[in-house]
Write an enzyme that holds these catalytic residues in place. Structure first.
Site, PDB file in Angstrom:
ATOM      1  N   ASP A   1       0.817  -1.220   0.000  1.00 46.77           N
ATOM      2  CA  ASP A   1       0.000   0.000   0.000  1.00 46.77           C
ATOM      3  C   ASP A   1       0.852   1.271   0.000  1.00 46.77           C
ATOM      4  OD1 ASP A   1      -2.458   1.336   0.040  1.00 46.77           O
ATOM      5  OD2 ASP A   1      -3.293   0.012   1.559  1.00 46.77           O
TER       6      ASP A   1
ATOM      7  N   ASP B   1     -10.130   3.705  -3.382  1.00 51.58           N
ATOM      8  CA  ASP B   1     -10.842   2.529  -2.892  1.00 51.58           C
ATOM      9  C   ASP B   1     -12.269   2.421  -3.421  1.00 51.58           C
ATOM     10  OD1 ASP B   1      -8.509   2.384  -1.502  1.00 51.58           O
ATOM     11  OD2 ASP B   1      -9.428   2.075   0.456  1.00 51.58           O
TER      12      ASP B   1
HETATM   13  C1  GLA Z   1      -5.961   1.355   1.487  1.00 51.52           C
HETATM   14  C2  GLA Z   1      -6.117   0.400   0.302  1.00 51.52           C
HETATM   15  C3  GLA Z   1      -7.234  -0.583   0.593  1.00 51.52           C
HETATM   16  C4  GLA Z   1      -6.967  -1.331   1.874  1.00 51.52           C
HETATM   17  C5  GLA Z   1      -6.744  -0.367   3.019  1.00 51.52           C
HETATM   18  C6  GLA Z   1      -6.260  -1.058   4.283  1.00 51.52           C
HETATM   19  O1  GLA Z   1      -7.070   2.182   1.616  1.00 51.52           O
HETATM   20  O2  GLA Z   1      -6.351   1.110  -0.878  1.00 51.52           O
HETATM   21  O3  GLA Z   1      -7.382  -1.483  -0.498  1.00 51.52           O
HETATM   22  O4  GLA Z   1      -5.832  -2.149   1.697  1.00 51.52           O
HETATM   23  O5  GLA Z   1      -5.773   0.622   2.684  1.00 51.52           O
HETATM   24  O6  GLA Z   1      -6.047  -0.162   5.329  1.00 51.52           O
END
Ligand code: GLA
Length: 388
Positions: A130, A187
């Site tokens: 990430d 997301d």
């Molecule tokens: C980010 C990523 C998500 C998930 C969260 C976990 O937002 O884009 O897909 O992995 O972190 O905290």
């Protein structure tokens, strides 16, 4: 079993985040692995079972090693990896380029080689990486190169799933970094508007995806129906209907995205299963040459909206996968002139069409095909050249 090179095709699997966020444990992961086998996901090609954020304690130990949260994973990661491997499946975990993960657990910054070694020792096959808490003075590009190098030299084949949300012109450097897939979007939410926004944002990026470095449009929300434990992802916004989940799956399949299931497959209903297990859509997604899809604006050109379009993916065997997408709210006829596929009438060929959702032959069409598609719907055909 012949060995497919790592990252050749878009990854297929399941990830804990969309439904469970922080609330994960080894029992859940084992049950998902069991379901992969008993409910046909494994046979359909799904392979990776990935634990997302929130699996460790908030501090590393005195040697700088991660400490697994033993309340959630009392048997440890090696035992979990062994269990998943015993089912013929692969095991994925999660970390972050920064000092912390997005949920505030230790990230891998300045621990990259140590962490890669640890992952290899546990038997991990996939790392999602990430982008939160990235030190400002470091370039993300460099940090992805670092972890890629660490993983490739960890002594184990570990698929590298970069997750920088399409930021910092990722399209221009991610393939060279060594990552096998890269998140291109912020997301996803379990909501039609989110699916639509993500898909539209990638339509002009289709030339960047391909074998060994796939454009990851984010985990699927198919079958969630608002069932996340997180309000932002889904529980406060209510989910989608089955038609919308189908369209979502068709878009991700045709656009070459990895297909990472995000619902609780232990309670998935028949409609969700039928979507996720559709063999014809999966075959299009997994086509060997891994080409991006091109877009055709449907006739008549006067209704000019980017919400109604045709995607065409050239397949290895000469067939074409053709998706008619109506992301608008009203029913539309979407007209395709075969001329726009490179098939003039004078070629002497027509197209024999197979409907991938209905799983039936539609017959032979000459020069033009114009299905009517409901609002938020999709119609996907596999087209074969047929001599007239
Ligand atoms: C980010 C990523 C998500 C998930 C969260 C976990 O937002 O884009 O897909 O992995 O972190 O905290």
């Amino acid at each position: 079993m012949s060995h497919t090179p790592l990252g050749l095709k878009p990854a297929l699997g399941w990830n804990s985040w969309n439904t469970f966020t922080w609330d994960i444990n080894e029992q859940l992961i084992r049950e998902v692995a069991d379901r992969f086998v008993s409910d046909g996901y494994k046979d359909a090609g799904y392979e990776y079972i990935v634990i997302d954020d929130c699996w460790s304690l908030k501090e590393r130990d005195a040697e700088g090693n991660w400490i697994v949260d033993s309340n959630k994973f009392p048997s440890g990661m090696k035992a979990l990896a062994d269990y998943i491997h015993s089912k013929g499946l692969k095991f994925g975990m999660y970390s972050c380029v920064g000092t912390h993960t997005c949920a505030g657990y230790p990230g891998s910054f300045e621990h990259e080689f140590q962490d890669a070694k640890q992952l290899a020792e546990w038997g991990v096959d996939f790392l999602k990486y990430d982008y939160c808490f990235k030190p400002r003075h470091m370039s993300g590009e460099l940090l992805y190169k670092r972890m890629s190098l660490a993983l490739k030299n960890s002594g184990r084949e570990i698929l590298f799933s970069a997750c920088n949300w399409g930021e910092d012109n990722v399209y221009q450097w991610i393939r060279e970094s060594g990552a096998h897939m890269y998140r291109s979007t912020h997301d996803i939410q379990d909501q039609w508007e989110s699916i639509k926004k993500l898909a539209l944002s990638q339509l002009d990026k289709t030339s960047y995806t391909g074998s060994f470095c796939h454009n990851d449009m984010d985990m699927l929300v198919v079958g969630m129906y608002g069932g996340s434990n997180n309000g932002f992802i889904g529980s406060k916004i209510g989910g989608c209907n089955d038609l919308e989940y189908q369209t979502h799956f068709a878009l991700w399949s045709m656009m070459g995205s990895p297909l990472m299931i995000g619902c609780d497959i232990r309670s998935a209903n028949e409609a969700a299963k039928a979507t996720l297990l559709n063999p014809d859509l999966i075959a299009i997604n997994q086509d060997l040459e891994g080409r991006g899809a091109y877009r055709i604006k449907p006739e008549p050109q006067w209704f000019h909206t980017n919400e109604v379009f045709i995607l065409v993916k050239v397949l290895t065997d000469g067939d074409l996968a053709i998706g008619f997408f109506n992301l608008s709210d009203d029913q539309r006829e979407i007209s395709l002139q075969f001329w726009d596929l490179g098939l003039p009438y004078a070629s002497g060929f027509s197209l024999s069409l197979y409907d991938c959702w209905e799983q039936q032959e539609l017959g032979v069409f000459t020069e033009r095909y114009a299905p009517t598609v409901p609002g938020h719907g999709s119609h996907v055909v596999r087209a074969k050249l047929a001599r007239r």
